[in-house]
Design an enzyme around this catalytic site. Structure first.
Site, PDB file in Angstrom:
ATOM      1  N   VAL A  60      26.167 137.835  39.688  1.00  0.00           N
ATOM      2  CA  VAL A  60      27.444 137.272  39.267  1.00  0.00           C
ATOM      3  C   VAL A  60      27.336 136.443  37.985  1.00  0.00           C
ATOM      4  O   VAL A  60      28.342 136.209  37.328  1.00  0.00           O
ATOM      5  CB  VAL A  60      28.047 136.416  40.412  1.00  0.00           C
ATOM      6  CG1 VAL A  60      27.310 135.090  40.566  1.00  0.00           C
ATOM      7  CG2 VAL A  60      29.542 136.207  40.211  1.00  0.00           C
ATOM      8  N   TYR A  61      26.144 136.014  37.598  1.00  0.00           N
ATOM      9  CA  TYR A  61      26.001 135.227  36.382  1.00  0.00           C
ATOM     10  C   TYR A  61      26.435 136.058  35.173  1.00  0.00           C
ATOM     11  O   TYR A  61      25.807 137.070  34.854  1.00  0.00           O
ATOM     12  CB  TYR A  61      24.567 134.759  36.184  1.00  0.00           C
ATOM     13  CG  TYR A  61      24.017 133.810  37.226  1.00  0.00           C
ATOM     14  CD1 TYR A  61      24.837 133.186  38.166  1.00  0.00           C
ATOM     15  CD2 TYR A  61      22.661 133.517  37.273  1.00  0.00           C
ATOM     16  CE1 TYR A  61      24.313 132.318  39.113  1.00  0.00           C
ATOM     17  CE2 TYR A  61      22.131 132.649  38.204  1.00  0.00           C
ATOM     18  CZ  TYR A  61      22.954 132.059  39.132  1.00  0.00           C
ATOM     19  OH  TYR A  61      22.436 131.198  40.077  1.00  0.00           O
TER      20      TYR A  61
END
Length: 211
Positions: A60-61
């Site tokens: 998700v980064y």
């Protein structure tokens, strides 16, 4: 650099590790940092020179951007580095693009491997509790990933103590993969982990990674 055993596993990791939430700078993650490839290579090289052997990221980064940068920066150095990443958060439109279902875990792992330019993930961490998916399904999917060689160890991030113990109990009961570590928020300002999370880790033989 000092190296420590990760929980009761045989894996040795450096006492200091590199987190990569700042890599990419896409969307809301721009508020955290916007380290580009050149900057990431510089940070990684400094860490490796100091003896750091674990780099932590998450799908998700920057919506995969951090994993892509880590993969490109490490491509020629992959064999000497342990990579940890995470899965759980929303990664696209549609009802099955988040959570800890068998579908999302396996597809998420395969997508992370492509971005990381690697054939395996050393430590695959479930990023947060999923109250909708049965734990048996999540652990069974992790078993598949371990058996297929795509994942070597499994861990957890941002679980409450009761969630951690419930998962460990089902893993033991059903002979499914057991977490070797937990990743927790812990600082001079936020020390509530000392009440339950750290004692649970000590009692259950889990390593603790701090963010």
């Amino acid at each position: 650099m000092e190296y420590r055993q990760l929980g009761t596993s045989g894996l040795q990791i450096s006492a200091l590790t590199l987190g990569t939430m700042t890599f990419g700078g896409e969307g809301n993650f721009a508020k955290v940092g916007d380290t580009d490839l050149a900057g990431a290579k510089r940070q990684i090289d400094m860490c490796l020179d100091a003896g750091v052997n674990l780099i932590d990221t998450a799908d998700v980064y920057s919506t995969g951007g951090s994993e892509e940068i880590v993969g490109e920066a490490l491509e020629a150095k992959r064999d000497g580095v342990l990579i940890a990443t995470k899965v759980r958060m929303r990664m696209g439109d549609g009802p099955n693009m988040e959570g800890l279902s068998r579908h999302h875990l396996i597809s998420g792992c395969e997508a992370s491997l492509r971005r990381l330019r690697s054939d395996h993930i050393d430590l695959y961490q479930v990023h947060e509790w999923d109250g909708l998916t049965p734990l048996e399904e999540t652990l069974g999917a992790l078993q598949y990933l371990v058996d297929s060689g795509k994942v070597r160890y499994v861990g957890v991030s941002n679980y409450a103590a009761w969630q951690l113990m419930k998962t460990l109990g089902i893993a033991e009961r059903d002979h499914l993969p057991r977490f070797v570590s937990q990743q927790i928020y812990y600082s001079l300002q936020e020390r509530s982990a000392e009440y339950e999370l750290i004692p649970v880790a000590t009692d259950q033989g889990l390593g603790t990674l701090v963010w």
